[in-house]
Design a protein around this motif. Structure first.
Motif, PDB file in Angstrom:
ATOM      1  N   ALA A  59      47.562   0.084   9.157  1.00  0.00           N
ATOM      2  CA  ALA A  59      46.380   0.945   9.182  1.00  0.00           C
ATOM      3  C   ALA A  59      45.448   0.539   8.044  1.00  0.00           C
ATOM      4  N   GLY A 131      45.212   2.037  12.829  1.00  0.00           N
ATOM      5  CA  GLY A 131      44.321   3.177  12.642  1.00  0.00           C
ATOM      6  C   GLY A 131      43.339   2.947  11.501  1.00  0.00           C
ATOM      7  N   ASP A 152      40.491  10.911  10.512  1.00  0.00           N
ATOM      8  CA  ASP A 152      40.648   9.779  11.427  1.00  0.00           C
ATOM      9  C   ASP A 152      39.257   9.214  11.678  1.00  0.00           C
TER      10      ASP A 152
END
Length: 281
Positions: A59, A131, A152
């Motif tokens: 991520a 992510g 996010d």
């Protein structure tokens, strides 16, 4: 490289997805394997297993210090620890540290005032493969509690001719949440519908807007966009841009209200030079 695989029903032109596999990172020289297993029911759902081993794409994490505690800029200095190891030293209010790669899964994030072993903020952060996240220290310890906010940052690309903008209110200038409410408007007095009566600690979804220049103002809630708390320099949202802007500070002499960005934002060149000639040079 990084590979995003999906398993689809045969003959569906890759459209009927049975299993979306987390993004896989295949390193130089790696020998890996991945097996789809299960019965696609509640007891044995479809999943991916590995025997020889497979690595998932890390991520990408951005870290921001938006917590104006203490009585000076230097007094906000902290060290950020990830899983017990110091990751970012001497991190001060307003600083942003971009593009930290962390493996998928759970990580313990701790924030300690510089030179101490005292944990001021602690949270376990769960990250998905490939992510994109923002991890933000918020609050001031007086008006609003210190906390770690995780956003996010993944969003689909905007339509052609448009950009996306996320706006957040992370300025803890009052103890009563109702007293922190603001309206975000255009400079001509037009309210932006989703951004009215916004209290501290609220961050909007990504708003898709036509590419162009925008003059935003932050006003006291309920003042019909007239009582201006912060006049934001004209923003240029380009075609395909994905940007964000956060109101931070305590609205006092030490920590005045200001705008910060994590993902990035562009100001209108001509107007920015006119208002901030020294910075423009």
């Amino acid at each position: 490289g990084d590979y995003d695989f999906i398993i689809t029903i045969a003959g569906s032109d890759c459209e009927n997805v049975a299993l979306n596999i987390p993004s896989v990172r295949l390193g130089n020289g790696d020998i890996a394997d991945a097996y789809a297993i299960g019965k696609n029911n509640e007891t044995f759902p479809l999943q991916v297993s590995t025997i020889l081993g497979v690595g998932f794409t890390p991520a990408m994490v951005n870290v921001a210090h938006y917590a104006p505690f203490g009585d000076s800029q230097d007094g906000t200095s902290v060290s950020v620890y990830v899983d017990g190891a110091e990751a970012i030293p001497n991190f001060k209010f307003g600083n942003v540290y971009n593009d930290v790669e962390l493996s998928a899964g759970e990580h313990l994030v701790e924030i300690k005032p510089t030179g101490t072993d005292t944990v001021a903020i602690s949270a376990t952060v769960k990250l998905d493969p490939a992510g994109i996240y923002s991890v933000i220290a918020t609050g001031d310890g007086d008006n609003q509690p210190l906390a770690l906010k995780v956003l996010d940052d993944w969003t689909a690309a905007p339509a052609d001719g448009s950009g996306k903008l996320r706006v957040g209110h992370l300025a803890p200038f009052a103890a009563d949440l109702a007293a922190t409410q603001v309206d975000i408007c255009l400079a001509d007095g037009t309210p932006i519908a989703p951004l009215q009566g916004v209290p501290f600690d609220v961050v909007s979804d990504f708003l898709e807007l036509p590419a162009g220049d925008y003059d935003f103002i932050i006003t006291i809630a309920g003042s019909d966009c007239e009582n201006v708390a912060l006049n934001i320099p004209s923003v240029r949202l380009g075609n395909g841009d994905i940007a964000d802007a956060y109101a931070i500070g305590k609205n006092n002499e030490t920590f005045p209200l200001q705008v910060s960005t994590i993902l990035g934002i562009s100001f209108t060149p001509e107007l920015f030079k006119a208002f901030f000639p020294q910075i423009a040079r």
